[in-house]
Design a protein around this motif. Structure first.
Motif, PDB file in Angstrom:
ATOM      1  N   ARG A  35       6.539   6.581 -19.716  1.00 14.73           N
ATOM      2  CA  ARG A  35       6.551   7.545 -18.612  1.00 14.73           C
ATOM      3  C   ARG A  35       5.629   7.037 -17.502  1.00 14.73           C
ATOM      4  NH1 ARG A  35       9.229  12.116 -19.596  1.00 14.73           N
ATOM      5  NH2 ARG A  35       8.541  12.853 -17.563  1.00 14.73           N
ATOM      6  N   PHE A  36       6.065   7.235 -16.267  1.00 13.96           N
ATOM      7  CA  PHE A  36       5.255   6.899 -15.100  1.00 13.96           C
ATOM      8  C   PHE A  36       5.020   8.184 -14.320  1.00 13.96           C
ATOM      9  CE2 PHE A  36       7.412   3.050 -16.357  1.00 13.96           C
ATOM     10  CZ  PHE A  36       6.420   2.086 -16.253  1.00 13.96           C
ATOM     11  N   GLU A  37       3.754   8.432 -14.010  1.00 15.75           N
ATOM     12  CA  GLU A  37       3.353   9.676 -13.344  1.00 15.75           C
ATOM     13  C   GLU A  37       2.412   9.359 -12.206  1.00 15.75           C
ATOM     14  OE1 GLU A  37       1.398  11.577 -16.564  1.00 15.75           O
ATOM     15  OE2 GLU A  37       3.259  12.077 -17.656  1.00 15.75           O
ATOM     16  N   VAL A  64       6.604 -12.431 -22.851  1.00 16.34           N
ATOM     17  CA  VAL A  64       7.811 -11.626 -22.681  1.00 16.34           C
ATOM     18  C   VAL A  64       8.088 -11.520 -21.193  1.00 16.34           C
ATOM     19  CG1 VAL A  64       8.860  -9.347 -22.973  1.00 16.34           C
ATOM     20  CG2 VAL A  64       7.442 -10.297 -24.797  1.00 16.34           C
ATOM     21  N   TRP A  65       9.266 -11.973 -20.770  1.00 19.61           N
ATOM     22  CA  TRP A  65       9.615 -11.946 -19.352  1.00 19.61           C
ATOM     23  C   TRP A  65      10.795 -11.010 -19.136  1.00 19.61           C
ATOM     24  CZ3 TRP A  65       9.954 -17.960 -18.201  1.00 19.61           C
ATOM     25  CH2 TRP A  65       8.746 -18.569 -18.572  1.00 19.61           C
ATOM     26  N   ASP A  66      10.672 -10.142 -18.147  1.00 22.75           N
ATOM     27  CA  ASP A  66      11.789  -9.317 -17.671  1.00 22.75           C
ATOM     28  C   ASP A  66      12.418  -8.480 -18.784  1.00 22.75           C
ATOM     29  OD1 ASP A  66      13.514  -8.214 -15.823  1.00 22.75           O
ATOM     30  OD2 ASP A  66      14.944  -9.878 -15.898  1.00 22.75           O
ATOM     31  N   LEU A  67      11.597  -7.748 -19.518  1.00 24.30           N
ATOM     32  CA  LEU A  67      12.093  -6.790 -20.506  1.00 24.30           C
ATOM     33  C   LEU A  67      12.490  -5.523 -19.753  1.00 24.30           C
ATOM     34  CD1 LEU A  67      12.384  -6.130 -23.596  1.00 24.30           C
ATOM     35  CD2 LEU A  67      10.125  -5.069 -23.412  1.00 24.30           C
ATOM     36  N   ARG A  68      13.772  -5.136 -19.838  1.00 22.28           N
ATOM     37  CA  ARG A  68      14.296  -4.064 -19.005  1.00 22.28           C
ATOM     38  C   ARG A  68      14.151  -2.686 -19.666  1.00 22.28           C
ATOM     39  NH1 ARG A  68      17.474  -5.837 -14.582  1.00 22.28           N
ATOM     40  NH2 ARG A  68      16.786  -7.975 -14.153  1.00 22.28           N
ATOM     41  N   PHE A  69      13.770  -1.716 -18.841  1.00 20.34           N
ATOM     42  CA  PHE A  69      13.700  -0.304 -19.219  1.00 20.34           C
ATOM     43  C   PHE A  69      14.655   0.465 -18.311  1.00 20.34           C
ATOM     44  CE2 PHE A  69       9.866  -2.031 -20.864  1.00 20.34           C
ATOM     45  CZ  PHE A  69       9.343  -1.171 -21.818  1.00 20.34           C
ATOM     46  N   GLU A  70      15.583   1.209 -18.890  1.00 18.31           N
ATOM     47  CA  GLU A  70      16.510   2.011 -18.104  1.00 18.31           C
ATOM     48  C   GLU A  70      15.899   3.387 -17.834  1.00 18.31           C
ATOM     49  OE1 GLU A  70      19.353   1.039 -16.820  1.00 18.31           O
ATOM     50  OE2 GLU A  70      19.322  -0.959 -17.765  1.00 18.31           O
ATOM     51  N   ARG A  71      16.045   3.861 -16.604  1.00 16.55           N
ATOM     52  CA  ARG A  71      15.522   5.178 -16.268  1.00 16.55           C
ATOM     53  C   ARG A  71      16.379   6.248 -16.949  1.00 16.55           C
ATOM     54  NH1 ARG A  71      13.479   6.871 -10.269  1.00 16.55           N
ATOM     55  NH2 ARG A  71      12.354   8.748 -10.884  1.00 16.55           N
ATOM     56  N   VAL A  72      15.730   7.134 -17.687  1.00 18.27           N
ATOM     57  CA  VAL A  72      16.454   8.177 -18.416  1.00 18.27           C
ATOM     58  C   VAL A  72      16.174   9.572 -17.856  1.00 18.27           C
ATOM     59  CG1 VAL A  72      16.676   6.846 -20.538  1.00 18.27           C
ATOM     60  CG2 VAL A  72      14.635   8.252 -20.171  1.00 18.27           C
ATOM     61  N   GLU A  73      15.181   9.690 -16.975  1.00 17.00           N
ATOM     62  CA  GLU A  73      14.939  10.970 -16.282  1.00 17.00           C
ATOM     63  C   GLU A  73      14.054  10.733 -15.076  1.00 17.00           C
ATOM     64  OE1 GLU A  73      11.251  13.352 -18.018  1.00 17.00           O
ATOM     65  OE2 GLU A  73      12.770  13.038 -19.590  1.00 17.00           O
ATOM     66  N   GLU A  78       0.855  -1.186   0.000  1.00 14.96           N
ATOM     67  CA  GLU A  78       0.000   0.000   0.000  1.00 14.96           C
ATOM     68  C   GLU A  78       0.890   1.235   0.000  1.00 14.96           C
ATOM     69  OE1 GLU A  78      -2.598  -0.337   3.336  1.00 14.96           O
ATOM     70  OE2 GLU A  78      -3.581  -2.162   2.583  1.00 14.96           O
ATOM     71  N   PRO A  79       1.419   1.608  -1.167  1.00 11.88           N
ATOM     72  CA  PRO A  79       2.378   2.706  -1.230  1.00 11.88           C
ATOM     73  C   PRO A  79       1.734   4.064  -0.919  1.00 11.88           C
ATOM     74  CG  PRO A  79       1.750   2.011  -3.433  1.00 11.88           C
ATOM     75  CD  PRO A  79       1.149   1.018  -2.501  1.00 11.88           C
ATOM     76  N   THR A  80       2.486   4.896  -0.262  1.00 12.54           N
ATOM     77  CA  THR A  80       2.052   6.271   0.009  1.00 12.54           C
ATOM     78  C   THR A  80       2.355   7.141  -1.205  1.00 12.54           C
ATOM     79  OG1 THR A  80       4.191   6.926   0.893  1.00 12.54           O
ATOM     80  CG2 THR A  80       2.618   5.919   2.442  1.00 12.54           C
ATOM     81  N   ALA A  81       1.903   8.383  -1.164  1.00 12.15           N
ATOM     82  CA  ALA A  81       2.192   9.318  -2.253  1.00 12.15           C
ATOM     83  C   ALA A  81       3.689   9.503  -2.411  1.00 12.15           C
ATOM     84  CB  ALA A  81       1.502  10.649  -1.981  1.00 12.15           C
ATOM     85  N   ALA A  82       4.423   9.546  -1.281  1.00 15.98           N
ATOM     86  CA  ALA A  82       5.880   9.693  -1.345  1.00 15.98           C
ATOM     87  C   ALA A  82       6.520   8.460  -1.966  1.00 15.98           C
ATOM     88  CB  ALA A  82       6.433   9.935   0.059  1.00 15.98           C
ATOM     89  N   ASP A  83       5.968   7.273  -1.656  1.00 15.80           N
ATOM     90  CA  ASP A  83       6.486   6.046  -2.258  1.00 15.80           C
ATOM     91  C   ASP A  83       6.298   6.069  -3.779  1.00 15.80           C
ATOM     92  OD1 ASP A  83       7.159   4.975   0.230  1.00 15.80           O
ATOM     93  OD2 ASP A  83       5.188   4.027   0.464  1.00 15.80           O
ATOM     94  N   LEU A  84       5.113   6.468  -4.204  1.00 20.14           N
ATOM     95  CA  LEU A  84       4.814   6.489  -5.636  1.00 20.14           C
ATOM     96  C   LEU A  84       5.720   7.463  -6.374  1.00 20.14           C
ATOM     97  CD1 LEU A  84       0.902   6.359  -5.609  1.00 20.14           C
ATOM     98  CD2 LEU A  84       2.492   4.470  -6.014  1.00 20.14           C
ATOM     99  N   ALA A  85       6.045   8.576  -5.731  1.00 20.40           N
ATOM    100  CA  ALA A  85       6.889   9.584  -6.375  1.00 20.40           C
ATOM    101  C   ALA A  85       8.264   9.032  -6.732  1.00 20.40           C
ATOM    102  CB  ALA A  85       7.023  10.800  -5.466  1.00 20.40           C
ATOM    103  N   GLU A  86       8.720   8.004  -6.018  1.00 18.15           N
ATOM    104  CA  GLU A  86      10.020   7.408  -6.311  1.00 18.15           C
ATOM    105  C   GLU A  86      10.053   6.737  -7.681  1.00 18.15           C
ATOM    106  OE1 GLU A  86      12.134   5.220  -3.236  1.00 18.15           O
ATOM    107  OE2 GLU A  86      10.493   5.661  -1.849  1.00 18.15           O
ATOM    108  N   TYR A  87       8.897   6.308  -8.168  1.00 22.16           N
ATOM    109  CA  TYR A  87       8.841   5.598  -9.441  1.00 22.16           C
ATOM    110  C   TYR A  87       8.627   6.535 -10.622  1.00 22.16           C
ATOM    111  CZ  TYR A  87       7.792   1.894  -6.056  1.00 22.16           C
ATOM    112  OH  TYR A  87       7.819   1.053  -4.981  1.00 22.16           O
ATOM    113  N   ALA A  88       8.185   7.769 -10.371  1.00 22.78           N
ATOM    114  CA  ALA A  88       7.834   8.689 -11.450  1.00 22.78           C
ATOM    115  C   ALA A  88       9.062   9.014 -12.293  1.00 22.78           C
ATOM    116  CB  ALA A  88       7.210   9.958 -10.874  1.00 22.78           C
ATOM    117  N   GLY A  89       8.893   9.052 -13.610  1.00 25.32           N
ATOM    118  CA  GLY A  89       9.982   9.377 -14.509  1.00 25.32           C
ATOM    119  C   GLY A  89       9.813   8.703 -15.848  1.00 25.32           C
ATOM    120  N   ALA A  90      10.841   8.814 -16.698  1.00 28.50           N
ATOM    121  CA  ALA A  90      10.835   8.215 -18.032  1.00 28.50           C
ATOM    122  C   ALA A  90      11.802   7.037 -18.062  1.00 28.50           C
ATOM    123  CB  ALA A  90      11.219   9.251 -19.075  1.00 28.50           C
TER     124      ALA A  90
END
Length: 557
Positions: free
Chosen positions: A493-495, A548-557, A470-482
């Motif tokens: 993008r995750f927002e 498709v298993w474990d397709l990796r996305f690198e954080r770019v921002e 049960e993530p908090t708003a602060a927890d979710l903010a850690e994932y936000a980005g491209a």
């Protein structure tokens, strides 16, 4: 409105007897036509698309019927001679071509595919031609990757050039070759391309010369050019949101995985050869029925584009298929000399269910009720069963499944699904469909143990308990980005919006993600797992879905 000409010269589309049926009446022991027609009642008439099927006994066609319309715009009915696409039923034809080439001595089934496809990456272990046939290669499904990219199948005209380009971009496999089974169209497109590279012929030319013409399959070809005019071809239809019929056709040129154009009668001619070996001989028949074997020794039940198993106590060799709005199923009961082929041009058709209902009419005396797991004598307290209930992570894919207590059984939500898993011991559960879980001990002090899950196509799959998230708003903010994947050539993008994590594709389309377990979120069939670096910062996203298993996305921002 004028009466369509076909209504004056053909029997009603509710059911057409054709060549191959006994002109003096049905053969002894054959079901009544009314019973057969009742199975297809939902597809009768001239208001919608439908199906055609055929039945053979000991290699001789004894029945064929057709229902509904092949073309709604021109009011053309389906007949037993209508050309359909059988989707993945086509795979057995690709496997047959590959095996014939191996029997010619021009390839070896245990060759590394990089001998023919040097553009494919070196994964450190050989991916063999045999693994392509048995879906044990670990290769990701190119169509699934294309969908992740933003171009699902039939949204653009894909060709083998695109399929190979996507496959050659994959820096990783789903798993080490031979370790698991995962269904992938990539392996069957590669087989079609392999034959072309080795022989210098098109895949259709090779198939015509070695399979179709020798077996008298005069109305069969590969759809390697979807713009080609094909006599008597049906149009595929599905219901739209408006409740009306809409066309849905496979406008693509990939084939081998699917892409066969054929009739129900021609399908029976091919499946007869799987008994006789008229083309290919005994070794061909053996290799077509050779099941894939994992490194553990586990038999997957998948052979040369064929699923080998049982239905209601009767040995069955079969394969289903779906492509665009076409649906198909081809099955054979070797011990009883019976084969049934079916193809439909309606997306809502349950092709496997329809075929098996036909087969049940012919084999009523031989078939039994599906076996059930017998938990008789296993004295398990439902309260103890409930201690295993909760969320688990599939360690192969990272995907989430939930076990729900139901008396002395567990119900599975997510994962392979299916019927209840009945208690077979204090720590073991199994279903009638071959799924079983053996936990590593009883739950203690509220701690659930991990378990080992076996399924018909895989063994030794470890599942580990996961807690609620049960993530908090602060927890979710850690994932936000491209996040960027070069393998899929896409940036996501995750927002955070209204207290939920949203994902957006390249077009700004997306959806809310559902928290599953720490750092993991789900969206329909997809699982996103965020990964952290040594400082604890989220630096990657991993995407897993069915093929498709474990397709990796690198954080770019």
């Amino acid at each position: 409105m004028k009466t369509p000409l076909w209504t004056l010269i053909l029997p009603t589309a509710a059911g057409l007897a054709c060549a191959g049926a006994n002109p003096g009446g049905p053969p002894e022991g054959a079901p009544e036509l009314t019973a057969l027609d009742a199975i297809f009642a939902d597809f009768a008439g001239s208001e919608g698309p439908g199906c055609a099927f055929a039945v053979s006994r000991d290699g001789q066609q004894v029945m064929s019927r057709a229902y509904g319309m092949a073309d709604l715009e021109w009011h053309v009915p389906n007949t037993p001679e209508t050309v359909f696409e059988p989707g993945s039923v086509s795979k057995q034809f690709a496997a047959a071509a590959t095996i014939l080439l191996a029997l010619d001595g021009r390839i070896d089934l245990d060759d590394d595919i990089r001998a023919y496809f040097p553009e494919m990456p070196d994964y450190g272990e050989a991916v063999t031609v045999r693994m392509l046939i048995h879906h044990t290669s670990g290769l990701r499904d190119w169509g699934s990757v294309a969908s992740i990219e933003g171009w699902p199948r039939w949204s653009r005209v894909h060709s083998h050039k695109h399929a190979l380009d996507i496959a050659s971009r994959q820096g990783a496999l789903n798993y080490e070759p031979g370790r698991y089974y995962s269904y992938t169209n990539t392996g069957y497109n590669l087989q079609a391309m392999l034959i072309e590279r080795v022989t210098g012929q098109t895949f259709d030319e090779f198939s015509q010369e070695r399979i179709f013409r020798p077996l008298g399959m005069t109305k069969t070809q590969w759809r390697d050019d979807f713009t080609e005019i094909v006599d008597e071809r049906s149009v595929g239809y599905r219901r739209g949101e408006d409740g009306e019929w809409h066309m849905l056709m496979p406008f693509e040129n990939v084939h081998g995985n699917g892409g066969l154009l054929t009739t129900v009668g021609d399908l029976l001619r091919f499946t007869r050869n799987l008994d006789t070996g008229e083309v290919g001989g005994p070794e061909f028949v053996r290799l077509m029925h050779e099941e894939g074997t994992l490194d553990s020794g586990w038999k997957t039940g998948y052979a040369g584009g064929l699923r080998v198993g049982e239905y209601k106590g009767v040995r069955e060799v079969s394969h289903g298929g779906s492509t665009a709005a076409y649906r198909a199923f081809l099955t054979r009961y070797p011990d009883h000399g019976l084969a049934v082929s079916l193809m439909c041009n309606v997306a809502e058709a349950d092709s496997r269910g329809l075929v098996r209902r036909v087969a049940e009419l012919y084999l009523a005396d031989a078939m039994t009720e599906e076996p059930r797991v017998d938990a008789t004598g296993v004295d398990v307290d439902p309260a103890d069963v409930a201690t295993f209930a909760g969320g688990y992570r599939d360690t192969r894919t990272g995907q989430y499944l939930e076990l729900i207590a139901d008396g002395s059984s567990l119900l599975m939500s997510g994962g392979p699904g299916g019927p209840p898993l009945a208690a077979t011991s204090e720590t073991g559960f199994a279903s009638a469909t071959g799924v079983s879980i053996a936990f590593e001990g009883p739950a203690s002090a509220g701690e659930r143990p991990p378990g080992i899950m076996d399924m018909p196509a895989a063994d030794g799959v470890r599942i580990e308990p996961v807690g609620p998230f049960e993530p908090t708003a602060a927890d979710l903010a850690e994932y936000a980005g491209a996040y960027r994947s070069d393998e899929a050539e896409v940036t996501y993008r995750f927002e955070v919006e209204d207290g939920r994590l949203m994902f957006r594709d390249r077009y700004g389309d997306g959806a809310a993600l559902e928290p599953l377990y720490p750092d993991a979120f789900g969206q329909e069939s997809r699982t996103f797992i965020f990964r952290r670096d040594e400082t604890g910062r989220v630096s990657q996203a991993s995407l897993s879905e069915g093929r498709v298993w474990d397709l990796r996305f690198e954080r770019v921002e």
